[in-house]
Design a protein around this motif. Structure first.
Motif, PDB file in Angstrom:
ATOM      1  N   SER A 237       0.821  -1.212   0.000  1.00 33.40           N
ATOM      2  CA  SER A 237       0.000   0.000   0.000  1.00 33.40           C
ATOM      3  C   SER A 237       0.858   1.266   0.000  1.00 33.40           C
ATOM      4  O   SER A 237       0.322   2.375  -0.166  1.00 33.40           O
ATOM      5  N   LEU A 238       2.159   1.112   0.190  1.00 36.64           N
ATOM      6  CA  LEU A 238       3.066   2.257   0.194  1.00 36.64           C
ATOM      7  C   LEU A 238       3.452   2.630  -1.231  1.00 36.64           C
ATOM      8  O   LEU A 238       3.078   1.962  -2.192  1.00 36.64           O
ATOM      9  N   ASP A 239       4.219   3.701  -1.355  1.00 43.15           N
ATOM     10  CA  ASP A 239       4.872   4.026  -2.615  1.00 43.15           C
ATOM     11  C   ASP A 239       6.337   4.297  -2.294  1.00 43.15           C
ATOM     12  O   ASP A 239       6.769   4.202  -1.143  1.00 43.15           O
ATOM     13  N   ASN A 240       7.127   4.620  -3.303  1.00 44.39           N
ATOM     14  CA  ASN A 240       8.561   4.803  -3.077  1.00 44.39           C
ATOM     15  C   ASN A 240       8.847   5.903  -2.063  1.00 44.39           C
ATOM     16  O   ASN A 240       9.755   5.779  -1.237  1.00 44.39           O
ATOM     17  N   ALA A 241       8.068   6.980  -2.127  1.00 44.40           N
ATOM     18  CA  ALA A 241       8.298   8.084  -1.196  1.00 44.40           C
ATOM     19  C   ALA A 241       7.990   7.660   0.240  1.00 44.40           C
ATOM     20  O   ALA A 241       8.741   7.978   1.166  1.00 44.40           O
ATOM     21  N   ALA A 242       6.884   6.932   0.424  1.00 45.18           N
ATOM     22  CA  ALA A 242       6.519   6.491   1.773  1.00 45.18           C
ATOM     23  C   ALA A 242       7.528   5.483   2.316  1.00 45.18           C
ATOM     24  O   ALA A 242       7.822   5.464   3.517  1.00 45.18           O
ATOM     25  N   ALA A 243       8.080   4.651   1.442  1.00 40.73           N
ATOM     26  CA  ALA A 243       9.078   3.679   1.883  1.00 40.73           C
ATOM     27  C   ALA A 243      10.352   4.361   2.351  1.00 40.73           C
ATOM     28  O   ALA A 243      11.087   3.812   3.183  1.00 40.73           O
ATOM     29  N   ALA A 244      10.603   5.546   1.851  1.00 47.12           N
ATOM     30  CA  ALA A 244      11.804   6.287   2.242  1.00 47.12           C
ATOM     31  C   ALA A 244      11.600   7.116   3.508  1.00 47.12           C
ATOM     32  O   ALA A 244      12.562   7.701   4.019  1.00 47.12           O
TER      33      ALA A 244
ATOM     34  N   THR B  93      14.589   4.076   8.050  1.00 48.36           N
ATOM     35  CA  THR B  93      13.411   4.328   7.236  1.00 48.36           C
ATOM     36  C   THR B  93      12.591   3.044   7.139  1.00 48.36           C
ATOM     37  O   THR B  93      13.024   1.966   7.574  1.00 48.36           O
ATOM     38  N   ARG B  94      11.425   3.159   6.539  1.00 44.05           N
ATOM     39  CA  ARG B  94      10.653   1.938   6.269  1.00 44.05           C
ATOM     40  C   ARG B  94      11.445   1.005   5.348  1.00 44.05           C
ATOM     41  O   ARG B  94      11.359  -0.220   5.468  1.00 44.05           O
ATOM     42  N   GLY B  95      12.220   1.584   4.437  1.00 36.71           N
ATOM     43  CA  GLY B  95      13.046   0.762   3.568  1.00 36.71           C
ATOM     44  C   GLY B  95      14.070  -0.047   4.342  1.00 36.71           C
ATOM     45  O   GLY B  95      14.350  -1.205   3.988  1.00 36.71           O
ATOM     46  N   HIS B  96      14.637   0.531   5.390  1.00 38.25           N
ATOM     47  CA  HIS B  96      15.559  -0.226   6.242  1.00 38.25           C
ATOM     48  C   HIS B  96      14.844  -1.413   6.889  1.00 38.25           C
ATOM     49  O   HIS B  96      15.396  -2.514   6.963  1.00 38.25           O
TER      50      HIS B  96
ATOM     51  N   ASP C 228      24.627  -4.698   4.594  1.00 33.30           N
ATOM     52  CA  ASP C 228      23.627  -5.254   3.676  1.00 33.30           C
ATOM     53  C   ASP C 228      22.277  -4.557   3.843  1.00 33.30           C
ATOM     54  O   ASP C 228      21.583  -4.283   2.849  1.00 33.30           O
ATOM     55  N   ILE C 229      21.900  -4.279   5.081  1.00 29.25           N
ATOM     56  CA  ILE C 229      20.632  -3.572   5.321  1.00 29.25           C
ATOM     57  C   ILE C 229      20.697  -2.171   4.732  1.00 29.25           C
ATOM     58  O   ILE C 229      19.762  -1.712   4.058  1.00 29.25           O
ATOM     59  N   GLU C 230      21.813  -1.487   4.967  1.00 30.42           N
ATOM     60  CA  GLU C 230      21.972  -0.124   4.435  1.00 30.42           C
ATOM     61  C   GLU C 230      21.954  -0.141   2.919  1.00 30.42           C
ATOM     62  O   GLU C 230      21.308   0.707   2.277  1.00 30.42           O
ATOM     63  N   ARG C 231      22.634  -1.108   2.328  1.00 31.99           N
ATOM     64  CA  ARG C 231      22.687  -1.227   0.862  1.00 31.99           C
ATOM     65  C   ARG C 231      21.303  -1.392   0.261  1.00 31.99           C
ATOM     66  O   ARG C 231      20.975  -0.802  -0.776  1.00 31.99           O
TER      67      ARG C 231
ATOM     68  N   ARG D 100      16.111   0.738  -2.075  1.00 28.22           N
ATOM     69  CA  ARG D 100      15.630   0.154  -3.320  1.00 28.22           C
ATOM     70  C   ARG D 100      14.186   0.568  -3.610  1.00 28.22           C
ATOM     71  O   ARG D 100      13.415   0.843  -2.685  1.00 28.22           O
ATOM     72  N   PRO D 101      13.790   0.572  -4.876  1.00 31.50           N
ATOM     73  CA  PRO D 101      12.381   0.844  -5.196  1.00 31.50           C
ATOM     74  C   PRO D 101      11.474  -0.169  -4.494  1.00 31.50           C
ATOM     75  O   PRO D 101      11.872  -1.309  -4.235  1.00 31.50           O
ATOM     76  N   LEU D 102      10.252   0.250  -4.221  1.00 29.12           N
ATOM     77  CA  LEU D 102       9.342  -0.588  -3.445  1.00 29.12           C
ATOM     78  C   LEU D 102       9.078  -1.926  -4.124  1.00 29.12           C
ATOM     79  O   LEU D 102       9.009  -2.960  -3.445  1.00 29.12           O
ATOM     80  N   ASP D 103       8.944  -1.943  -5.443  1.00 26.64           N
ATOM     81  CA  ASP D 103       8.662  -3.223  -6.096  1.00 26.64           C
ATOM     82  C   ASP D 103       9.815  -4.210  -5.921  1.00 26.64           C
ATOM     83  O   ASP D 103       9.593  -5.422  -5.788  1.00 26.64           O
ATOM     84  N   VAL D 104      11.027  -3.708  -5.860  1.00 24.58           N
ATOM     85  CA  VAL D 104      12.190  -4.574  -5.624  1.00 24.58           C
ATOM     86  C   VAL D 104      12.173  -5.083  -4.187  1.00 24.58           C
ATOM     87  O   VAL D 104      12.456  -6.264  -3.929  1.00 24.58           O
TER      88      VAL D 104
END
Length: 227
Positions: A24-31, A40-43, A74-77, A81-85
């Motif tokens: 339900s997120l998008d790339n901006a929300a994941a960041a 971040t949520r991406g982390h 690895d987590i930082e790397r 990434r884009p949400l779909d990845v």
């Protein structure tokens, strides 16, 4: 007795809930920032994926991580990434964990995790359930501790109170839930009683809440070591 097959099913269900929420997120929300300081949520999503691979390593007799620095790198790397990845990685690693859990094995054997910690192989699916369930809450997308299954809340409180039991840096503490359940933790000196809802106990023990809504007798709420 731990039922690893039942726990693997719980992991599968919790993973689907996490994936649906993350979708339900998008790339901006994941960041955006998660509820975990500095992440971040991406982390969080990257960590959940890398943890699945790490627990596959454990089940298959390899070191959980090469070392702490590699784990963090690895987590930082993967965090940006884009949400779909991120979603594809989460699903693929979750499938690998389930496949490893389905392999014939001696589930009574002792396995090694990080920092020399050992446990029964049969508990690894529950440990994965903990990672998925609590980090779903950490995303800050509307899934709260109160939404977690009652079985999970009970078992994770059991696990965490046992983890802190015998630590003399933590005063002897009795937890008394509103529904009558009770737990003990901490060292041999002190004598603190803590009262409140079980989900608040979970939040405090797991470092997700500060315990400010809990009531205490015999002294202030003990400070717990980091998990």
């Amino acid at each position: 007795m731990i039922d690893h097959e039942r726990d693997l099913a719980h992991v599968r269900e919790a993973t689907e809930r996490l994936l649906n929420a993350a979708a339900s997120l998008d790339n901006a929300a994941a960041a955006e920032p998660s509820r975990l300081p500095g992440w971040t949520r991406g982390h969080v999503l990257a960590h959940v994926a890398r943890n699945a691979d790490a627990l596959v390593n454990v089940l298959q007799g390899r070191p959980m991580y090469a070392d702490a620095a590699t784990r963090d790198a690895d987590i930082e790397r993967d965090s940006g990434r884009p949400l779909d990845v991120q979603l594809a990685d989460l699903r693929e690693t979750a499938d690998r964990f389930q496949a490893a859990g389905a392999e014939p094995a001696d589930w009574s054997r002792t396995v090694e995790l990080r920092n020399g910690v050992t446990d029964s192989a049969s508990r690894i699916p529950f440990r994965r359930w903990v990672e998925v369930a609590l980090h779903h809450v950490d995303l800050g997308v509307g899934h709260e501790l109160e939404d977690l299954p009652e079985e999970f809340v009970q078992r994770e409180i059991d696990f965490l109170t046992e983890r802190f039991k015998g630590l003399e840096s933590v005063p002897a503490t009795v937890l008394r839930a509103d529904d009558g359940r009770g737990w003990t933790t901490g060292g041999t000196s002190g004598g603190i009683s803590v009262m409140g809802p079980a989900t608040e106990f979970l939040g405090w023990l797991a470092g997700r809440r500060d315990g400010s809504t809990l009531k205490t007798e015999g002294g202030p709420l003990p400070e717990l070591p980091p998990l």
